[in-house]
Design an enzyme around this catalytic site. Structure first.
Site, short mmCIF file in Angstrom:
data_model
loop_
_atom_site.label_atom_id
_atom_site.label_comp_id
_atom_site.label_asym_id
_atom_site.label_seq_id
_atom_site.Cartn_x
_atom_site.Cartn_y
_atom_site.Cartn_z
N GLY A 19 0.82 -1.21 0.00
CA GLY A 19 0.00 0.00 0.00
C GLY A 19 0.85 1.25 0.00
O GLY A 19 2.08 1.21 0.03
N ASP A 46 -3.78 -13.20 4.23
CA ASP A 46 -5.11 -12.60 4.39
C ASP A 46 -5.30 -12.28 5.87
O ASP A 46 -5.58 -13.17 6.67
CB ASP A 46 -6.20 -13.56 3.91
CG ASP A 46 -7.60 -13.00 4.08
OD1 ASP A 46 -7.74 -11.85 4.54
OD2 ASP A 46 -8.56 -13.74 3.78
N ALA A 70 -5.30 -1.38 5.93
CA ALA A 70 -6.56 -0.84 6.41
C ALA A 70 -7.54 -0.69 5.27
O ALA A 70 -7.15 -0.61 4.10
CB ALA A 70 -6.35 0.52 7.09
N TYR A 71 -8.81 -0.62 5.61
CA TYR A 71 -9.86 -0.23 4.66
C TYR A 71 -9.97 1.27 4.78
O TYR A 71 -10.46 1.79 5.78
CB TYR A 71 -11.18 -0.92 5.02
CG TYR A 71 -12.28 -0.73 3.99
CD1 TYR A 71 -12.64 -1.76 3.13
CD2 TYR A 71 -12.97 0.48 3.89
CE1 TYR A 71 -13.66 -1.60 2.19
CE2 TYR A 71 -13.98 0.66 2.96
CZ TYR A 71 -14.32 -0.39 2.12
OH TYR A 71 -15.32 -0.22 1.18
N THR A 111 -6.06 6.53 12.89
CA THR A 111 -6.51 7.71 12.14
C THR A 111 -7.11 8.81 13.01
O THR A 111 -7.62 8.54 14.11
CB THR A 111 -7.56 7.27 11.10
OG1 THR A 111 -8.10 8.41 10.43
CG2 THR A 111 -8.71 6.54 11.78
N ASP A 112 -7.10 10.02 12.48
CA ASP A 112 -7.76 11.15 13.12
C ASP A 112 -9.28 11.02 13.06
O ASP A 112 -9.99 11.73 13.78
CB ASP A 112 -7.34 12.45 12.46
CG ASP A 112 -7.68 12.52 10.98
OD1 ASP A 112 -7.62 11.48 10.31
OD2 ASP A 112 -8.02 13.62 10.49
N TYR A 135 -15.99 4.30 8.94
CA TYR A 135 -14.54 4.18 8.88
C TYR A 135 -13.91 4.48 10.24
O TYR A 135 -13.15 3.68 10.79
CB TYR A 135 -13.97 5.10 7.81
CG TYR A 135 -12.47 5.25 7.87
CD1 TYR A 135 -11.63 4.19 7.57
CD2 TYR A 135 -11.88 6.47 8.23
CE1 TYR A 135 -10.25 4.31 7.62
CE2 TYR A 135 -10.51 6.61 8.29
CZ TYR A 135 -9.70 5.52 7.98
OH TYR A 135 -8.32 5.66 8.06
N LYS A 139 -12.05 1.84 12.87
CA LYS A 139 -10.67 2.04 13.28
C LYS A 139 -10.54 2.15 14.80
O LYS A 139 -9.58 1.64 15.39
CB LYS A 139 -10.09 3.29 12.61
CG LYS A 139 -9.87 3.16 11.12
CD LYS A 139 -8.79 2.15 10.75
CE LYS A 139 -7.41 2.65 11.09
NZ LYS A 139 -6.35 1.68 10.65
N TRP A 160 -4.43 12.69 6.76
CA TRP A 160 -4.21 13.38 5.48
C TRP A 160 -2.95 12.88 4.76
O TRP A 160 -2.11 13.67 4.34
CB TRP A 160 -4.13 14.88 5.71
CG TRP A 160 -5.42 15.53 6.13
CD1 TRP A 160 -6.47 14.97 6.80
CD2 TRP A 160 -5.79 16.91 5.91
NE1 TRP A 160 -7.47 15.90 7.01
CE2 TRP A 160 -7.08 17.09 6.48
CE3 TRP A 160 -5.17 18.00 5.31
CZ2 TRP A 160 -7.75 18.32 6.46
CZ3 TRP A 160 -5.82 19.22 5.29
CH2 TRP A 160 -7.12 19.37 5.85
#
Length: 294
Positions: A19, A46, A70-71, A111-112, A135, A139, A160
């Site tokens: 990624g 997986d 991550a998704y 994540t924020d 999302y 998370k 970001w």
């Protein structure tokens, strides 16, 4: 406990290695003489399959696991909640369980979006979470699963992200500048654009500098803050584009998922604990654009 070779190298497994962030993490670690890095993309393991995760981690017995997978399709997550839960919640739980069994340190990227964006000053790690959508909620559940597992862990919240490859704001702007005469960019969401190479460098510092008792949640993004409009204008200035950029309100650009209006992260904890350097977002942007030209 994790094994090391006769050169006392750390064996580091990078999940999500193909990624956007994972590629930069692999690149940063490739320059380390004291690291034996194992790259695991989705085809190699997986991570939504508990038995597969247990088998691979037990086989590899790493000193450190870095989970970059991550998704991240924020809008699509609203209509694909099971997929988001599988990658963002259940997978970290399986990885943390495996890390606990092998004694590995797990560095998990978050994540924020775990915050609601109603703050008026930078978010510290201990501020209450209140995700606005699927999302962010998935998370946050992933964070909780890692913490509850009892493994050694560092959770790094970031925001970001952009890079020289993959799907990100910088490359979208570059493409639009080349094909449009005018675009509108949201001017009422504030955060800190973060170059994945800088986040990868911070992850490396944590991986090699972690000491017992330093488990916890840490924030990392580039320093300074701006709106998406400000970011776009800065990209345009460095690219010398003729495309006109118009500031628009979030209400003029409706999305399936609600974004935090303010999600600037305080980086004092990660700097004080690990000595991580936090470059300004403008400096990161300059270096990223230079890398694109190479």
């Amino acid at each position: 406990m994790p094994t090391s070779d006769i050169m006392s190298k750390k064996r580091i497994v990078v999940l999500g290695a193909t990624g956007m962030l994972g590629r930069d993490v692999m690149r940063v670690l490739a320059s380390c003489d004291n690291a034996e890095t194992v790259c695991l993309g989705s085809r190699d393991c997986d991570i939504t399959d508990r038995e597969a995760v247990q088998s691979r981690i037990t086989e590899l017995r790493p000193d450190v696991i870095i989970n970059c997978a991550a998704y991240t399709a924020v809008d699509a997550a609203e209509d694909n909640q099971e997929a988001a839960e599988a990658l963002n919640h259940h997978a970290p739980a399986y990885i943390a369980e495996a890390a606990k069994k092998t004694g590995s340190l797990l560095i998990h990227i978050s994540t924020d979006y775990v915050f609601d964006g109603k703050a008026s000053s930078p978010y510290t790690e201990d501020m209450p979470t209140a995700p606005l959508g699927t999302y962010g909620a998935s998370k946050r559940r992933g964070e909780e699963a890692v913490i509850a597992s009892g493994c050694r862990y560092v959770i790094i919240r970031t925001q970001w992200l952009y890079s020289t490859a993959g799907k990100n704001f910088l490359l979208t702007m570059k493409r639009l500048f080349e094909t449009r005469e005018q675009i509108g960019v949201v001017c009422d969401q504030t955060g800190s654009p973060t170059y994945t190479a800088d986040l990868a460098a911070a992850i490396k510092v944590v991986a090699f500098g972690f000491k017992e008792g330093q488990d916890g949640i840490y924030n990392f993004s580039n320093s300074g803050c701006c709106t998406w409009y400000d970011f776009a204008v800065s990209i345009a200035a460095l690219m010398a584009t003729r495309c006109a950029i118009r500031p628009i309100k979030t209400s003029e650009y409706p999305t399936r998922a609600t974004r935090p209006a303010y999600s600037v992260l305080c980086k004092e904890k990660i700097s004080a604990t690990f000595g991580v350097q936090v470059p300004h977002w403008r400096e990161g942007l300059r270096r990223c654009l230079e890398a694109l030209e190479d």
